[in-house]
Design a protein around this motif. Structure first.
Motif, PDB file in Angstrom:
ATOM      1  N   ALA A 102       0.808  -1.220   0.000  1.00 18.86           N
ATOM      2  CA  ALA A 102       0.000   0.000   0.000  1.00 18.86           C
ATOM      3  C   ALA A 102       0.841   1.270   0.000  1.00 18.86           C
ATOM      4  CB  ALA A 102      -0.929   0.005   1.212  1.00 18.86           C
ATOM      5  N   THR A 103       2.015   1.222   0.642  1.00 17.58           N
ATOM      6  CA  THR A 103       2.779   2.452   0.857  1.00 17.58           C
ATOM      7  C   THR A 103       3.966   2.626  -0.084  1.00 17.58           C
ATOM      8  OG1 THR A 103       4.200   1.395   2.521  1.00 17.58           O
ATOM      9  CG2 THR A 103       2.165   2.445   3.307  1.00 17.58           C
ATOM     10  N   ILE A 117      10.251  -0.811 -14.400  1.00 16.81           N
ATOM     11  CA  ILE A 117       9.503  -2.063 -14.562  1.00 16.81           C
ATOM     12  C   ILE A 117       9.545  -2.739 -13.196  1.00 16.81           C
ATOM     13  CG2 ILE A 117       9.344  -4.278 -15.743  1.00 16.81           C
ATOM     14  CD1 ILE A 117      11.033  -3.045 -17.998  1.00 16.81           C
ATOM     15  N   LEU A 118       8.433  -2.752 -12.515  1.00 17.35           N
ATOM     16  CA  LEU A 118       8.402  -3.270 -11.148  1.00 17.35           C
ATOM     17  C   LEU A 118       8.286  -4.784 -11.130  1.00 17.35           C
ATOM     18  CD1 LEU A 118       6.045  -0.677  -9.421  1.00 17.35           C
ATOM     19  CD2 LEU A 118       8.528  -0.833  -9.242  1.00 17.35           C
ATOM     20  N   SER A 119       9.047  -5.396 -10.251  1.00 21.39           N
ATOM     21  CA  SER A 119       8.947  -6.828  -9.995  1.00 21.39           C
ATOM     22  C   SER A 119       7.989  -7.065  -8.835  1.00 21.39           C
ATOM     23  CB  SER A 119      10.328  -7.393  -9.650  1.00 21.39           C
ATOM     24  OG  SER A 119      11.170  -7.381 -10.782  1.00 21.39           O
ATOM     25  N   PRO A 120       7.500  -8.299  -8.702  1.00 22.58           N
ATOM     26  CA  PRO A 120       6.604  -8.617  -7.579  1.00 22.58           C
ATOM     27  C   PRO A 120       7.271  -8.331  -6.241  1.00 22.58           C
ATOM     28  CG  PRO A 120       6.586 -10.377  -9.211  1.00 22.58           C
ATOM     29  CD  PRO A 120       7.689  -9.449  -9.604  1.00 22.58           C
ATOM     30  N   LEU A 121       6.457  -7.982  -5.268  1.00 19.26           N
ATOM     31  CA  LEU A 121       6.947  -7.758  -3.910  1.00 19.26           C
ATOM     32  C   LEU A 121       7.381  -9.096  -3.313  1.00 19.26           C
ATOM     33  CD1 LEU A 121       7.405  -6.150  -1.304  1.00 19.26           C
ATOM     34  CD2 LEU A 121       4.951  -6.394  -0.814  1.00 19.26           C
ATOM     35  N   LEU A 216      -3.703  -5.917  -1.284  1.00 20.29           N
ATOM     36  CA  LEU A 216      -3.397  -5.165  -0.072  1.00 20.29           C
ATOM     37  C   LEU A 216      -3.858  -5.966   1.140  1.00 20.29           C
ATOM     38  CD1 LEU A 216      -4.723  -1.658  -1.215  1.00 20.29           C
ATOM     39  CD2 LEU A 216      -2.422  -2.586  -1.503  1.00 20.29           C
ATOM     40  N   THR A 217      -3.354  -5.610   2.294  1.00 18.60           N
ATOM     41  CA  THR A 217      -3.794  -6.273   3.518  1.00 18.60           C
ATOM     42  C   THR A 217      -4.124  -5.217   4.564  1.00 18.60           C
ATOM     43  OG1 THR A 217      -3.215  -7.950   5.165  1.00 18.60           O
ATOM     44  CG2 THR A 217      -1.463  -6.466   4.478  1.00 18.60           C
ATOM     45  N   GLU A 218      -5.075  -5.528   5.417  1.00 18.73           N
ATOM     46  CA  GLU A 218      -5.422  -4.614   6.503  1.00 18.73           C
ATOM     47  C   GLU A 218      -4.340  -4.658   7.576  1.00 18.73           C
ATOM     48  OE1 GLU A 218      -7.950  -2.460   6.779  1.00 18.73           O
ATOM     49  OE2 GLU A 218      -8.506  -2.971   4.726  1.00 18.73           O
ATOM     50  N   VAL A 219      -3.891  -3.487   8.000  1.00 19.02           N
ATOM     51  CA  VAL A 219      -2.844  -3.406   9.022  1.00 19.02           C
ATOM     52  C   VAL A 219      -3.323  -2.517  10.157  1.00 19.02           C
ATOM     53  CG1 VAL A 219      -0.480  -2.681   9.518  1.00 19.02           C
ATOM     54  CG2 VAL A 219      -1.011  -3.758   7.327  1.00 19.02           C
ATOM     55  N   ASP A 220      -3.265  -3.036  11.375  1.00 17.29           N
ATOM     56  CA  ASP A 220      -3.579  -2.248  12.565  1.00 17.29           C
ATOM     57  C   ASP A 220      -2.319  -1.485  12.954  1.00 17.29           C
ATOM     58  OD1 ASP A 220      -3.857  -1.401  15.277  1.00 17.29           O
ATOM     59  OD2 ASP A 220      -5.467  -2.863  15.569  1.00 17.29           O
ATOM     60  N   TYR A 357       2.578   8.021   1.623  1.00 18.17           N
ATOM     61  CA  TYR A 357       1.369   7.649   0.875  1.00 18.17           C
ATOM     62  C   TYR A 357       0.876   6.313   1.408  1.00 18.17           C
ATOM     63  CZ  TYR A 357       3.324  10.976  -2.507  1.00 18.17           C
ATOM     64  OH  TYR A 357       3.861  12.085  -3.107  1.00 18.17           O
ATOM     65  N   ARG A 358      -0.439   6.134   1.375  1.00 11.10           N
ATOM     66  CA  ARG A 358      -0.996   4.814   1.682  1.00 11.10           C
ATOM     67  C   ARG A 358      -2.250   4.621   0.834  1.00 11.10           C
ATOM     68  NH1 ARG A 358      -4.319   1.773   5.483  1.00 11.10           N
ATOM     69  NH2 ARG A 358      -3.309  -0.275   5.736  1.00 11.10           N
ATOM     70  N   TYR A 359      -2.121   3.792  -0.198  1.00 12.60           N
ATOM     71  CA  TYR A 359      -3.210   3.557  -1.124  1.00 12.60           C
ATOM     72  C   TYR A 359      -4.170   2.521  -0.555  1.00 12.60           C
ATOM     73  CZ  TYR A 359      -0.903   6.108  -4.940  1.00 12.60           C
ATOM     74  OH  TYR A 359      -0.339   7.077  -5.724  1.00 12.60           O
ATOM     75  N   ASP A 360      -5.470   2.757  -0.796  1.00 13.86           N
ATOM     76  CA  ASP A 360      -6.469   1.787  -0.359  1.00 13.86           C
ATOM     77  C   ASP A 360      -7.031   0.989  -1.544  1.00 13.86           C
ATOM     78  OD1 ASP A 360      -7.968   3.708  -1.621  1.00 13.86           O
ATOM     79  OD2 ASP A 360      -9.245   4.190   0.105  1.00 13.86           O
ATOM     80  N   TYR A 361      -6.310   1.058  -2.666  1.00  7.90           N
ATOM     81  CA  TYR A 361      -6.713   0.291  -3.852  1.00  7.90           C
ATOM     82  C   TYR A 361      -5.457  -0.155  -4.602  1.00  7.90           C
ATOM     83  CZ  TYR A 361      -5.733   4.609  -6.449  1.00  7.90           C
ATOM     84  OH  TYR A 361      -5.107   5.701  -6.975  1.00  7.90           O
ATOM     85  N   VAL A 362      -5.618  -1.170  -5.414  1.00  9.77           N
ATOM     86  CA  VAL A 362      -4.525  -1.692  -6.220  1.00  9.77           C
ATOM     87  C   VAL A 362      -4.473  -0.943  -7.548  1.00  9.77           C
ATOM     88  CG1 VAL A 362      -3.638  -3.712  -7.452  1.00  9.77           C
ATOM     89  CG2 VAL A 362      -4.613  -3.976  -5.163  1.00  9.77           C
ATOM     90  N   VAL A 363      -3.346  -0.317  -7.829  1.00 18.96           N
ATOM     91  CA  VAL A 363      -3.153   0.423  -9.068  1.00 18.96           C
ATOM     92  C   VAL A 363      -2.983  -0.566 -10.216  1.00 18.96           C
ATOM     93  CG1 VAL A 363      -1.644   2.031 -10.318  1.00 18.96           C
ATOM     94  CG2 VAL A 363      -2.108   2.364  -7.878  1.00 18.96           C
ATOM     95  N   GLN A 364      -3.761  -0.374 -11.253  1.00 20.20           N
ATOM     96  CA  GLN A 364      -3.690  -1.288 -12.417  1.00 20.20           C
ATOM     97  C   GLN A 364      -2.729  -0.751 -13.476  1.00 20.20           C
ATOM     98  OE1 GLN A 364      -5.180  -4.215 -12.206  1.00 20.20           O
ATOM     99  NE2 GLN A 364      -6.052  -3.611 -10.238  1.00 20.20           N
TER     100      GLN A 364
END
Length: 364
Positions: A102-103, A117-121, A216-220, A357-364
């Motif tokens: 997300a960040t 060109i981004l690779s997988p996390l 994304l995952t929910e983080v407390d 930044y903290r995105y709440d959606y996946v950028v396509q």
């Protein structure tokens, strides 16, 4: 010309730095220009000094994690692209960081789509720590720190089980299946970077796959902040001078003495790293848990002068950690007739994560 960007996360002691070093060496042998980015809450990293021996270009982003200093991270990316004209960048975020999809991944996907060109996390995990957490334990960590480990795995595009040389082939297959069943979104790999087993399989996939930041995952953030705050965080650099000192033996004694102190007080160790270097040689040692986790490699030989960089992440107050490390180093220097000259020391407890930044959606 776009640059391939590989982000390699994972908790303290998972083996990220060894993976970066060996990956950089392989890529350089293939004729690639490689950039490496290290990250820490404070400067004077063992990782930076160690990786500078890889042959790649190394930039350190210190003072804050990538997610809380996104502009500093992207400045490092731009520097490596413009000044060093690298083909591939491999970046290693702070080991206690999570919520990277997300960040970091989503902002990069949106703002650097024409440059990278981004690779997988990729998230690395120590097999012993992984097994205990899968069994419902905390691997000796504070529950909030164990929460960070789980969240790192929850958001991974690729999960890499490291240090496979400590497992039998049957145990490894059982562990891989458990990981695949638990984290169905992720591709699962297993390797020993130090032994060059399985590294090519992961690296080839990381260089070619385009499924990036897929979820994304929910983080407390209250639990996340507590998980980081329970760690004392020390970076120390000292110059050492003696007569015909066996620097390899001294590095081992430092780690053994610290392990004995931490084990006696039942303190959880994220990692302790020691690098002793002379002009053209070095020895590096790691402690990633109790004393039996201690490992050491390389050789700084026998000589009169050396520099020691020591990084420690331990579940204790910064003040107590600093006092303990100083006592151990001073005692060993005195016993071995070594004069130490402090160059820098920083000891702290990380503040609450505050991402740029903290995105709440996946950028396509």
């Amino acid at each position: 010309m776009k640059t391939r960007m590989i982000l390699v996360g994972g908790f303290l002691g998972a083996g990220k730095t060894t993976l970066l070093l060996e990956s950089a060496r392989k890529l350089i042998e293939q004729g690639k220009r490689v950039g490496l980015i290290t990250n820490d809450q404070a400067s004077s990293l063992v990782d930076t000094a160690f990786l500078q021996r890889s042959g790649g270009s190394v930039v350190e982003v210190s003072g804050s994690c990538f997610c809380c200093n996104f502009n500093g991270f992207t400045d490092a990316i731009t520097y490596l692209r413009v000044q060093n004209d690298v083909d591939i960048i491999i970046a290693e975020p702070v080991g206690s960081c999570t919520d990277l999809s997300a960040t970091i991944m989503q902002p990069l996907k949106q703002t650097f789509k024409n440059e990278l060109i981004l690779s997988p996390l990729t998230v690395l995990v120590d097999p012993a720590r992984l097994q205990d957490i899968l069994d419902g334990g905390t691997s000796g960590l504070h529950p909030s720190a164990a929460y960070i480990v789980k969240k790192q795995l929850d958001e991974a595009d690729m999960i890499v089980i490291t240090k496979t040389d400590v497992l039998s082939s049957n145990a490894l297959e059982v562990l891989k299946k458990k990981v695949s069943d638990t984290w169905a979104f992720a591709k699962v790999f297993a390797l020993s970077a130090q032994r060059d087993e399985g590294l090519d399989v992961w690296l080839n996939e990381a260089k070619s796959c385009l499924d990036v930041g897929t979820h994304l995952t929910e983080v407390d953030y209250d639990i996340y902040a507590q998980g980081e705050a329970v760690l004392g965080w020390l970076n120390m650099t000292v110059s050492l001078q003696g007569h015909a000192i066996d620097w390899d033996s001294f590095a081992l004694k430092v780690l053994e003495a610290l392990a004995q102190r931490f084990d006696a007080s039942t303190l959880a160790v994220g990692h302790v790293k020691v690098l002793i270097e002379t002009e053209d040689q070095y020895v590096i040692g790691n402690l990633t848990g109790k004393k039996e986790s201690l490992s050491i490699r390389g050789s700084a030989g026998i000589g009169n002068q050396a520099k020691m960089i020591l990084n420690a992440r331990v579940e204790m107050s910064p003040e107590e950690l600093e006092r303990t490390v100083k006592e151990v180093v001073s005692t060993l220097c005195s016993n071995n007739v070594i004069m130490q000259t402090p160059e820098s020391i920083q000891c702290l407890s990380p503040g609450r994560p505050n991402p740029t930044y903290r995105y709440d959606y996946v950028v396509q």
